[in-house]
Design a protein around this motif. Structure first.
Motif, PDB file in Angstrom:
ATOM      1  N   VAL A 199      60.169  69.901  39.100  1.00  0.00           N
ATOM      2  CA  VAL A 199      59.286  68.735  39.070  1.00  0.00           C
ATOM      3  C   VAL A 199      58.126  69.043  38.130  1.00  0.00           C
ATOM      4  N   PRO A 200      57.374  68.020  37.683  1.00  0.00           N
ATOM      5  CA  PRO A 200      56.311  68.247  36.688  1.00  0.00           C
ATOM      6  C   PRO A 200      55.239  69.199  37.201  1.00  0.00           C
ATOM      7  N   ALA A 201      54.789  70.069  36.305  1.00  0.00           N
ATOM      8  CA  ALA A 201      53.739  71.035  36.619  1.00  0.00           C
ATOM      9  C   ALA A 201      52.485  70.711  35.828  1.00  0.00           C
ATOM     10  N   ALA A 202      51.349  71.111  36.369  1.00  0.00           N
ATOM     11  CA  ALA A 202      50.098  70.967  35.624  1.00  0.00           C
ATOM     12  C   ALA A 202      50.139  71.887  34.407  1.00  0.00           C
ATOM     13  N   CYS A 203      49.818  71.349  33.243  1.00  0.00           N
ATOM     14  CA  CYS A 203      49.815  72.115  32.002  1.00  0.00           C
ATOM     15  C   CYS A 203      48.932  71.377  31.005  1.00  0.00           C
ATOM     16  N   PRO A 204      48.654  71.955  29.834  1.00  0.00           N
ATOM     17  CA  PRO A 204      47.686  71.331  28.930  1.00  0.00           C
ATOM     18  C   PRO A 204      47.981  69.882  28.582  1.00  0.00           C
ATOM     19  N   GLN A 205      49.259  69.490  28.492  1.00  0.00           N
ATOM     20  CA  GLN A 205      49.560  68.126  28.044  1.00  0.00           C
ATOM     21  C   GLN A 205      49.971  67.185  29.174  1.00  0.00           C
ATOM     22  N   GLN A 206      50.003  67.651  30.421  1.00  0.00           N
ATOM     23  CA  GLN A 206      50.568  66.859  31.511  1.00  0.00           C
ATOM     24  C   GLN A 206      49.565  66.700  32.651  1.00  0.00           C
ATOM     25  N   SER A 207      49.430  65.475  33.169  1.00  0.00           N
ATOM     26  CA  SER A 207      48.444  65.210  34.222  1.00  0.00           C
ATOM     27  C   SER A 207      48.906  64.025  35.068  1.00  0.00           C
ATOM     28  N   ASP A 208      48.071  63.643  36.040  1.00  0.00           N
ATOM     29  CA  ASP A 208      48.341  62.488  36.904  1.00  0.00           C
ATOM     30  C   ASP A 208      49.755  62.566  37.508  1.00  0.00           C
TER      31      ASP A 208
END
Length: 474
Positions: A199-208
């Motif tokens: 599943v999506p992880a917090a990283c420099p380009q990914q949020s919300d």
């Protein structure tokens, strides 16, 4: 439905047999592939006499050997056990498959394609075998196999238009929603089944990030987990799914212009791990060190050194579908010698060569998500004092070169696009909770993993799917 934030002790079981036994290999054993098989066993393996090679491993494991060699033998034994299943197409069947589309295809043409490294083969018990997806590799080069059906086309004009908007606006942001699932249909009721979906992880380009729907009983790892997953453990269910949405921003940086006043990634942290070796793949072999020194030459600026490495890979390495990464030896060194690889192979080669040159570099992976296609993908990050952290997608750069699109090749040095989902920020990261069986891919997780009663499932025992629910630019 509440998301659990911790898991009982039984979920933390790790299989790790004592030295000198032939218990199931552990995921940690893969680190010791660099030890190498004894020469007499290696010769058996390469000749395809796998039963003899496995028996020789068992003989050594029953004696008094070092822990490092024992780990190498266990994992090599396990890999040989899977090899025949993966290279399962006989030469006769390979010819028949091609001739079903291209009736006039000859054995000489087959040998020519093998010699040009368009087809990957192994010897299994003295017989030449092909990967089950060897036809997919051939379709990547339609001009070399004009009698085969072309691979399913993707809308490259749509992608190029998106990249143009990125350049015009200085970046682009998308909001994406996906539904992912994993099913283990062969599991028997009452058996303990465990499953992990990325599943999506917090990283420099990914949020919300919002995991908003799931099969009951889910454990979602923390947002900053290096290999973020949704996890289930059940004796009743054999099918699990999760839905999530997230926002992803792709900044655009012209790496040929002066560096911007502010770095596009606010966190400028560089760790020792960003420059370190990580066996068995990120290894500073003599060949890679010599090659990197030649590629970088007397270039002084780190951004131009990284560009030279990217140029070398994207202009020289051709795309080819790979066996499972668990079967590959020292990926960057072999890529640099064979000049063949897929997205992860090229990313690891870039990362390793950057680190050899003293340029910090990291792994990122997850999914490529376009309006007409969703599938696994890997790429890299790298750091210079001038620009901070940027990205490099050598696979997309190589395919752009193959298609004669130099503008697109140049774009993917320093930049990505907003058609991504990032689940993994480290190569060879552990799952949450740790897998209690040997993983299908012990290095990366893009589609999901499962175990049944502590035994890791093979690819053909899992049905894994991704569905694009929604996608739009913001």
């Amino acid at each position: 439905m509440a998301v659990r934030t911790e898991w009982p002790e039984e979920g933390k079981l790790v299989v790790d047999g004592p030295v000198g036994c032939t218990d199931e290999v552990s995921n940690d054993d893969y680190r010791f592939l660099v030890v190498g098989l004894p020469a007499e066993i290696e010769r058996l393996k390469q000749a395809g006499y796998l039963r003899e090679a496995v028996h020789a491993c068992d003989e050594l494991l029953s004696g008094d050997i070092t822990p490092e060699l024992a780990a190498c033998l266990r994992v090599e034994r396990h890999r040989m056990g899977r090899l025949a299943k993966q290279f399962c197409v006989t030469r006769a069947d390979a010819l028949a498959a091609i001739r079903s589309e291209w009736p006039d295809f000859t054995e000489k043409q087959l040998d020519d394609l093998i010699a040009r490294k368009r087809i990957d083969t192994r010897f299994i018990e003295g017989e030449q075998r092909f990967l089950d997806n060897f036809l997919d590799s051939l379709r990547v080069y339609p001009h070399e196999v004009p009698g085969l059906k072309k691979e399913e086309s993707r809308d490259l004009e749509m992608r190029d238009a998106m990249l143009d908007r990125m350049h015009e606006k200085g970046g682009l942001t998308c909001e994406i929603a996906l539904k992912v699932s994993i099913d283990i249909p062969g599991a028997t009721p009452g058996e303990m089944l465990r499953a992990w979906l990325p599943v999506p992880a917090a990283c420099p380009q990914q949020s919300d990030i919002d995991v908003y729907d799931w099969t009951p009983g889910v454990l979602v790892a923390k947002e900053d987990a290096p290999a973020r997953t949704a996890f289930w453990g059940s004796r009743e269910n054999h099918s699990f799914e999760a839905s999530y949405r997230y926002r992803i921003h792709a900044p655009y940086v012209d790496t040929c212009a002066p560096a911007p006043a502010e770095h596009v990634v606010a966190d400028d942290t560089v760790t020792d791990d960003d420059l370190a070796e990580l066996a068995p793949h990120i290894v500073f072999t003599p060949y890679l060190c010599t090659l990197t020194a030649r590629v970088v030459g007397d270039i002084e600026r780190p951004i131009d050194q990284a560009r030279a490495i990217y140029d070398y890979i994207t202009k020289n390495v051709d795309y080819r579908y790979q066996p499972p990464y668990a079967q590959l030896d020292c990926i960057p060194d072999n890529c640099a010698k064979s000049l063949r690889g897929d997205c992860g192979v090229m990313a690891l080669t870039f990362i390793t060569m950057c680190r050899i040159a003293g340029i910090p570099a990291r792994w990122q992976s997850g999914l490529y998500v376009s309006p007409d296609y969703v599938g696994p993908h890997d790429w890299a990050m790298f750091h210079t004092d001038e620009f901070g952290w940027l990205w490099a997608d050598c696979s997309f750069g190589s395919s752009a070169r193959r298609e004669g699109n130099e503008a697109r090749r140049l774009h993917y040095f320093g930049n990505l696009d907003p058609w991504r989902m990032v689940a993994n920020s480290q190569y060879q990261a552990e799952l949450t909770p740790a897998s209690n069986g040997v993983r299908w891919d012990p290095f990366d997780n893009q589609m999901g993993e499962a175990t049944v009663e502590g035994r890791g499932c093979d690819e053909d025992e899992m049905r894994r799917a991704i569905e694009l629910v929604e996608m739009h630019e913001v």
